[in-house]
Write a protein that holds these residues in place. Structure first.
Motif, short mmCIF file in Angstrom:
data_model
loop_
_atom_site.label_atom_id
_atom_site.label_comp_id
_atom_site.label_asym_id
_atom_site.label_seq_id
_atom_site.Cartn_x
_atom_site.Cartn_y
_atom_site.Cartn_z
N ALA B 303 45.84 32.91 102.64
CA ALA B 303 45.20 33.95 102.67
C ALA B 303 45.93 35.54 102.65
N CYS B 304 45.33 36.26 102.28
CA CYS B 304 46.13 37.77 102.07
C CYS B 304 46.33 38.40 103.50
N SER B 305 47.62 38.69 103.75
CA SER B 305 48.17 39.44 104.91
C SER B 305 48.70 40.67 104.35
N LYS B 307 51.60 41.18 104.98
CA LYS B 307 53.05 40.92 104.74
C LYS B 307 53.08 40.01 103.53
N ALA B 310 49.83 34.51 103.11
CA ALA B 310 50.22 33.64 104.36
C ALA B 310 49.58 32.27 104.04
#
Lengths: 239, 454
Positions: B303-305, B307, B310
């Motif tokens: 998934a996109c986080s 930072k 992820a």
């Protein structure tokens, strides 16, 4: 890392508008018991009570059906009236009082096919009248396969052939789990019915299938009954 | 007097199993009611004491009539017994048990709960798979003019339901019999759907209709759609619907794309038939297949986080379940790749049961890393899903249907096929990733479904 990302806020997520069922695997599973010998009423009653108890304790237990014959006896439902019993019932070992089913006095004897159901009506429809009609339909379908025309009588429970009642029904239910069921006269002796007012119905004659189908035996009817019961209640036999 | 059948108008009290003053435990039988040739043990839905019997054994009472009173404490018994006769006179038409707490109390100063329509009580006490939708508040929803079907009117009078409090779902808000039953706390006759990729089957309600026509069992009549409001009305969202809305809106900021695939299911169907008797469900099979494939394509589980990308430490497949009263929830099958198929099936059955009774813990519905949405049981041939926030992809699964298929050599055959459609966050998952994942999933389902059991 995934604590932060995937420990999502305690709010439900989304998706399409779909309705996923609860597991339906157990719903139709059932046992059918067909004892070869005559079964005393109390024995069969205890079987049903203990099976009912199993279903109370675990809603996913398989359901159960018994197809059997009783030795001669008379039984009276809890709400039944003693006035329909025309013999001296006191101390009569053939007489069983206060049975936890609906209905008046009835007579069981060899030559009559009895079917008992311990079904959880949550799996079908929590409606007692619906259930009674379904039991009648099993018998009506059976009679049709035998070439007879079974019918209901408005306001009463049971199945008639012409003016003769051939099938009696009485059901007990707790938490929508049933016991007792139906009896169908095949080639039994009808004399014993004159000792009672069957089901409390005055002026209703009792019939048996061999009056229309000479020579028919319980063993001819039983397999058809079994098949129709399985079909109507969509039961899948447990091995 | 409980309604033990939709066609029951009155019932006979066969026997009181408890005497006034007796302690009554929750789930304990209090009396036996007979309707037609059927007896029903009526149970108490709470602990307390039977304070008064208003209708004696052997008497007959119309459905909805107050037949006895149960109180919470011993001290209240005397007070209720004193006012019982008043109560009886005042409440000619009884309210059902679910409303008793709002019932006018002036008739009995103590907290007498009526053994009114105890059908609900019976439902509650038996831990049935069905959960009841109890309306916490009952408000008048009709402004003056009440339009109701004759059957609804009759039913309302039988059940003691005030039509002014019933929301009609018929044409122009007309109140139907079903609405009255719903208002009375009886469970809606919603279909339960056979868990499979087969066309939708209608549940127990229309059992007789189906079995009567054994030759066309499969083609059950479609049900009318669900509606939460009346034409002309605006109905506020419930908490769950609001939560879903927030999640939906969050997805608008995600650059999503879709990629689809057609998967042959003949082998899967054969395998499903083999394992079904062991309690394996189609949901568990699909979750397991997706889990195994995700293990080979961790990018699609990511998934996109803020930072960066992820990568979760687990493969947790969430599966969408619609809630009867609106909204939906996504119970999660943890470690779907490594959990045994039979265990997944058991877990799923448990999760769904508890989600319907709203007993899920947050981690049981919020820890999904990939979501599955299956509308196959309705016969849907294709659809796409919206991406849940915090995850990278969701797979929409349609029905498996027989199709005429042309082979590479020009031969023609009939194969069962289902369409799946992946919605993914393009920041993390690219078209090639999605395509490779789907190809691998199709290979697993088409060529070696039996490996799902290992």
């Amino acid at each position: 890392m995934d604590e932060q990302l995937h420990g999502l806020p305690p709010k439900p997520l989304e998706i399409g508008n779909l309705d996923t069922p609860y597991s339906s695997e157990y719903i139709s599973s059932a046992f059918i018991f067909e004892p070869e010998d005559l079964v005393p009423f109390h024995t069969a009653w205890n079987w049903q009570k203990s099976w009912q108890k199993k279903l109370f304790e675990n809603i996913e237990e398989p359901q159960a059906v018994w197809i059997l014959q009783h030795p001669s006896c008379y039984t009276l439902g809890k709400g039944g009236s003693n006035s329909n019993v025309l013999f001296d019932s006191r101390n009569n070992p053939l007489f069983i009082d206060h049975v936890d089913r609906g209905g008046e006095v009835t007579h069981h004897l060899p030559g009559q096919l009895v079917v008992y159901f311990v079904l959880d009506l949550h799996r079908y429809k929590t409606d007692l009248h619906w259930y009674l009609r379904e039991l009648e339909q099993v018998v009506i379908d059976l009679l049709q396969e035998l070439g007879l025309c079974g019918k209901r009588v408005e306001g009463l429970t049971g199945v008639w052939c012409g003016s003769h009642k051939v099938c009696s029904i009485g059901v007990g239910c707790r938490r929508w789990i049933t016991q007792h069921g139906l009896s169908l006269n095949i080639d039994c002796d009808l004399k014993g019915f004159s000792e009672i007012v069957p089901c409390g119905l005055h002026g209703h004659k009792i019939g048996r299938l061999c009056n229309w189908l000479p020579g028919i035996r319980v063993s001819d009817v039983q397999p058809i009954m079994k098949r129709l019961v399985l079909e109507r209640f969509r039961l899948r036999l447990k091995k | 007097m409980p309604a033990l059948s939709s066609t029951m108008t009155e019932g006979k009290i066969v026997e009181w199993l408890k005497k006034p003053g007796d302690k009554v435990g929750r789930g304990e039988s209090v009396l036996v009611v007979e309707s037609d040739k059927a007896d029903m043990d009526v149970e108490s839905f709470q602990d307390g004491f039977l304070a008064a019997v208003l209708m004696p054994s052997g008497s007959t009472a119309p459905v909805g009539e107050t037949i006895g009173l149960i109180v919470e404490t011993q001290e209240e018994i005397a007070a209720v017994q004193a006012s019982a006769s008043v109560a009886k006179a005042k409440e000619s038409v009884s309210l059902d048990s679910s409303r008793s707490s709002q019932a006018p109390k002036e008739s009995s100063p103590s907290q007498a709960k009526q053994i009114g329509l105890q059908k609900e009580a019976i439902e509650k006490s038996s831990s049935a798979p069905k959960t009841l939708t109890s309306q916490p508040t009952r408000v008048v929803v009709n402004d003056g003019r009440i339009v109701a079907s004759p059957r609804a009117k009759k039913l309302a009078s039988q059940l003691g339901v005030d039509l002014a409090t019933v929301r009609g779902t018929g044409p122009h808000g007309r109140i139907q019999a079903e609405d009255v039953r719903n208002a009375n706390g009886e469970p809606t006759s919603v279909p339960w759907v056979a868990e499979s990729n087969a066309p939708a089957s209608i549940g127990p309600v229309s059992l007789s209709a189906i079995t009567n026509k054994s030759e066309n069992k499969k083609s059950s009549e479609p049900l009318p759609g669900k509606c939460f409001g009346t034409p002309g009305d605006t109905v506020s969202f419930n908490t769950l619907q609001e939560a879903v809305n927030r999640n939906m809106e969050a997805s608008l900021s995600v650059p999503c794309f879709r990629v689809g695939y057609t998967i042959e299911t003949d082998n899967l169907d054969v395998f499903y038939k083999q394992v079904k008797p062991n309690g394996v469900t189609m949901t568990a099979l699909l979750a397991k297949a997706v889990g195994i494939t995700l293990a080979r394509h961790p990018q699609v589980n990511a998934a996109c986080s803020q930072k960066g990308m992820a990568f979760p430490s687990q493969i947790n497949v969430a599966v969408a379940v619609a809630m009867e009263e609106g909204g939906l929830i996504t119970p999660v099958l943890q470690n779907a790749d490594s959990t045994d198929l039979f265990e997944l099936s058991r877990q799923w059955s448990d999760l769904v049961k508890r989600s319907r009774s709203k007993q899920l813990q947050p981690h049981e519905y919020s820890s999904g890393t990939f979501t599955l949405s299956n509308l196959g049981m309705f016969g849907v041939d294709r659809f796409d899903a919206i991406l849940p926030p915090g995850t990278g992809a969701i797979l929409a699964v349609a029905a498996s249907q027989p199709k005429v298929v042309a082979g590479k050599d020009g031969s023609i055959s009939v194969k069962r096929q289902m369409q799946v459609n992946l919605t993914a966050d393009h920041r993390v998952i690219y078209g090639a990733d999605g395509a490779a994942f789907l190809k691998d999933l199709a290979y697993l389902i088409e060529k070696k479904p039996e490996s799902l059991a290992s």
